[in-house]
Motif scaffolding. Sequence first.
Motif, PDB file in Angstrom:
ATOM      1  N   HIS A  29     -61.542 110.224  33.523  1.00  0.00           N
ATOM      2  CA  HIS A  29     -61.432 111.320  34.492  1.00  0.00           C
ATOM      3  C   HIS A  29     -61.336 110.815  35.930  1.00  0.00           C
ATOM      4  CE1 HIS A  29     -65.560 110.825  35.917  1.00  0.00           C
ATOM      5  NE2 HIS A  29     -65.923 110.654  34.662  1.00  0.00           N
ATOM      6  N   GLY A  30     -61.194 111.746  36.868  1.00  0.00           N
ATOM      7  CA  GLY A  30     -61.055 111.423  38.280  1.00  0.00           C
ATOM      8  C   GLY A  30     -62.375 111.439  39.039  1.00  0.00           C
ATOM      9  N   PHE A  31     -62.307 110.996  40.276  1.00  0.00           N
ATOM     10  CA  PHE A  31     -63.475 110.933  41.177  1.00  0.00           C
ATOM     11  C   PHE A  31     -64.076 112.329  41.348  1.00  0.00           C
ATOM     12  CE2 PHE A  31     -65.040 110.408  45.751  1.00  0.00           C
ATOM     13  CZ  PHE A  31     -66.133 109.634  45.400  1.00  0.00           C
ATOM     14  N   THR A  32     -65.385 112.416  41.272  1.00  0.00           N
ATOM     15  CA  THR A  32     -66.217 113.631  41.355  1.00  0.00           C
ATOM     16  C   THR A  32     -66.114 114.501  40.101  1.00  0.00           C
ATOM     17  OG1 THR A  32     -64.771 115.337  42.372  1.00  0.00           O
ATOM     18  CG2 THR A  32     -65.792 113.704  43.862  1.00  0.00           C
ATOM     19  N   VAL A  98     -55.499 106.764  29.064  1.00  0.00           N
ATOM     20  CA  VAL A  98     -54.945 107.759  29.982  1.00  0.00           C
ATOM     21  C   VAL A  98     -55.963 107.972  31.098  1.00  0.00           C
ATOM     22  CG1 VAL A  98     -54.066 110.113  30.226  1.00  0.00           C
ATOM     23  CG2 VAL A  98     -53.773 108.900  28.048  1.00  0.00           C
ATOM     24  N   GLY A  99     -55.535 107.758  32.354  1.00  0.00           N
ATOM     25  CA  GLY A  99     -56.459 107.896  33.475  1.00  0.00           C
ATOM     26  C   GLY A  99     -55.916 108.825  34.533  1.00  0.00           C
ATOM     27  N   TYR A 100     -56.773 109.709  35.009  1.00  0.00           N
ATOM     28  CA  TYR A 100     -56.408 110.636  36.087  1.00  0.00           C
ATOM     29  C   TYR A 100     -57.035 110.167  37.394  1.00  0.00           C
ATOM     30  CZ  TYR A 100     -56.734 114.734  39.099  1.00  0.00           C
ATOM     31  OH  TYR A 100     -56.698 115.565  40.178  1.00  0.00           O
ATOM     32  N   SER A 101     -56.217 109.991  38.438  1.00  0.00           N
ATOM     33  CA  SER A 101     -56.691 109.628  39.768  1.00  0.00           C
ATOM     34  C   SER A 101     -57.562 108.363  39.698  1.00  0.00           C
ATOM     35  CB  SER A 101     -57.415 110.815  40.396  1.00  0.00           C
ATOM     36  OG  SER A 101     -57.663 110.601  41.758  1.00  0.00           O
ATOM     37  N   GLY A 104     -57.000 106.510  36.728  1.00  0.00           N
ATOM     38  CA  GLY A 104     -55.748 105.757  36.725  1.00  0.00           C
ATOM     39  C   GLY A 104     -55.921 104.377  37.324  1.00  0.00           C
ATOM     40  N   TRP A 105     -56.752 104.280  38.370  1.00  0.00           N
ATOM     41  CA  TRP A 105     -57.008 102.971  38.969  1.00  0.00           C
ATOM     42  C   TRP A 105     -57.786 102.088  37.998  1.00  0.00           C
ATOM     43  CZ3 TRP A 105     -59.274 106.157  43.508  1.00  0.00           C
ATOM     44  CH2 TRP A 105     -58.232 106.808  44.192  1.00  0.00           C
ATOM     45  N   VAL A 121     -50.497 102.572  28.683  1.00  0.00           N
ATOM     46  CA  VAL A 121     -51.271 103.088  29.822  1.00  0.00           C
ATOM     47  C   VAL A 121     -50.512 104.271  30.408  1.00  0.00           C
ATOM     48  CG1 VAL A 121     -52.066 102.628  32.167  1.00  0.00           C
ATOM     49  CG2 VAL A 121     -52.328 100.884  30.419  1.00  0.00           C
ATOM     50  N   THR A 122     -51.219 105.379  30.612  1.00  0.00           N
ATOM     51  CA  THR A 122     -50.644 106.532  31.310  1.00  0.00           C
ATOM     52  C   THR A 122     -51.547 106.843  32.496  1.00  0.00           C
ATOM     53  OG1 THR A 122     -49.746 107.432  29.259  1.00  0.00           O
ATOM     54  CG2 THR A 122     -49.939 108.948  31.111  1.00  0.00           C
ATOM     55  N   VAL A 123     -50.944 106.915  33.696  1.00  0.00           N
ATOM     56  CA  VAL A 123     -51.718 107.265  34.885  1.00  0.00           C
ATOM     57  C   VAL A 123     -51.204 108.593  35.427  1.00  0.00           C
ATOM     58  CG1 VAL A 123     -52.333 104.885  35.439  1.00  0.00           C
ATOM     59  CG2 VAL A 123     -50.253 105.844  36.413  1.00  0.00           C
ATOM     60  N   LEU A 124     -52.137 109.462  35.809  1.00  0.00           N
ATOM     61  CA  LEU A 124     -51.809 110.779  36.351  1.00  0.00           C
ATOM     62  C   LEU A 124     -52.373 110.871  37.767  1.00  0.00           C
ATOM     63  CD1 LEU A 124     -53.343 111.958  33.162  1.00  0.00           C
ATOM     64  CD2 LEU A 124     -51.118 112.902  33.644  1.00  0.00           C
ATOM     65  N   GLY A 125     -51.559 111.290  38.722  1.00  0.00           N
ATOM     66  CA  GLY A 125     -52.048 111.423  40.091  1.00  0.00           C
ATOM     67  C   GLY A 125     -52.570 110.117  40.646  1.00  0.00           C
ATOM     68  N   SER A 126     -51.886 109.032  40.321  1.00  0.00           N
ATOM     69  CA  SER A 126     -52.319 107.699  40.734  1.00  0.00           C
ATOM     70  C   SER A 126     -51.125 106.767  40.568  1.00  0.00           C
ATOM     71  CB  SER A 126     -53.502 107.298  39.857  1.00  0.00           C
ATOM     72  OG  SER A 126     -53.557 105.961  39.560  1.00  0.00           O
TER      73      SER A 126
END
Length: 235
Positions: A29-32, A98-101, A104-105, A121-126
Motif C-alpha cells: 500500500h501507499g504512505f499513510t 504490486v505497489g502503490y505510491s 511502488g518505491w 513488478v507493477t507500480v501504481l502512482g509511482s
Amino acid sequence: QTGAQVLDSGGVQIQYVDKGRGTPVVLLHGFTGSYARHWEAPGVMAALEAAGYRVVAMDCRGHGQSGKPHEASQYGLEMAQDVVRLLDHLHIDRAHVVGYSMGGWIASQLLVRHPARLKTVTVLGSGWEGEDLTAITSMMSALADGFAKRDASALISRVNSGSQAEPSAAEIAAMNESLFARNDHLALSACARGMTSLFNVPAAGLRAAKIPMLAIVGEEDTPNVESVKRLGTVV
C-alpha cells in the motif's frame, strides 16, 4: 481484520493476510494507508483471489496494524526487507509484486536488490525519481517536519494537485484530522524521513533488471506522470 496474521520482522511486528491459492501476488500500500484501505476496501484483493491468485497483503511498518517505530533508521530499505522476510516466512520463492505510491518505491528496491524473488513488478502512482535526489529529499524532510507537528497539509495539497479544484482550507483541515485519527504521527514522520533511501534506485540497476515491469499512472497525477516518463527512459 479477518484472518490477519503477524510476522516478527527484525523486531517489528508486521500484520499481513494470506488468502487464496495459486500464483502469489504481494500487495504493498501507499504512505499513510494500509492494506485494508488501499487493497481490501476497493475490492482488489477479492478480485485477485476470485481470478485464482494467492493474495498476500501486508501493513507496512509504521502503518495500519503493524508496529510503529519512531526512528527514521527503522524505515527506508528496512521496508523492502520486510517483504523479503515475509516471502521467506511464507516459503514463497517468487511472487508478482504490486505497489502503490510508497509501495511502488518499495517494489522498485526489490526489483534491483532481490530480482530472484520476483515474477513481475507493477507500480501504481509511482515511477523513478532519477539519480539527483535533492528535491525529493528536501520534500520528504519537510513532510516529516510537518507530520511531527500533526500537520499533513503539504502532503494533502500534493496528492490533490492536478486539474481538479483545490480543496478548501476547511476540507484540508478535515482530511488532516482524519489522517491523524488513524495514524501515529511520529511513526509517519520517521517513515517520511527514512524513506529517502527508497528513492535511491540506480539507473544501472533498472537497466540490468530482467523482470517485466508495468507502471500505471493517472494522467492528472502530474508529479508521477513525469516520474513514470523518466522510468521509461531507463527500463
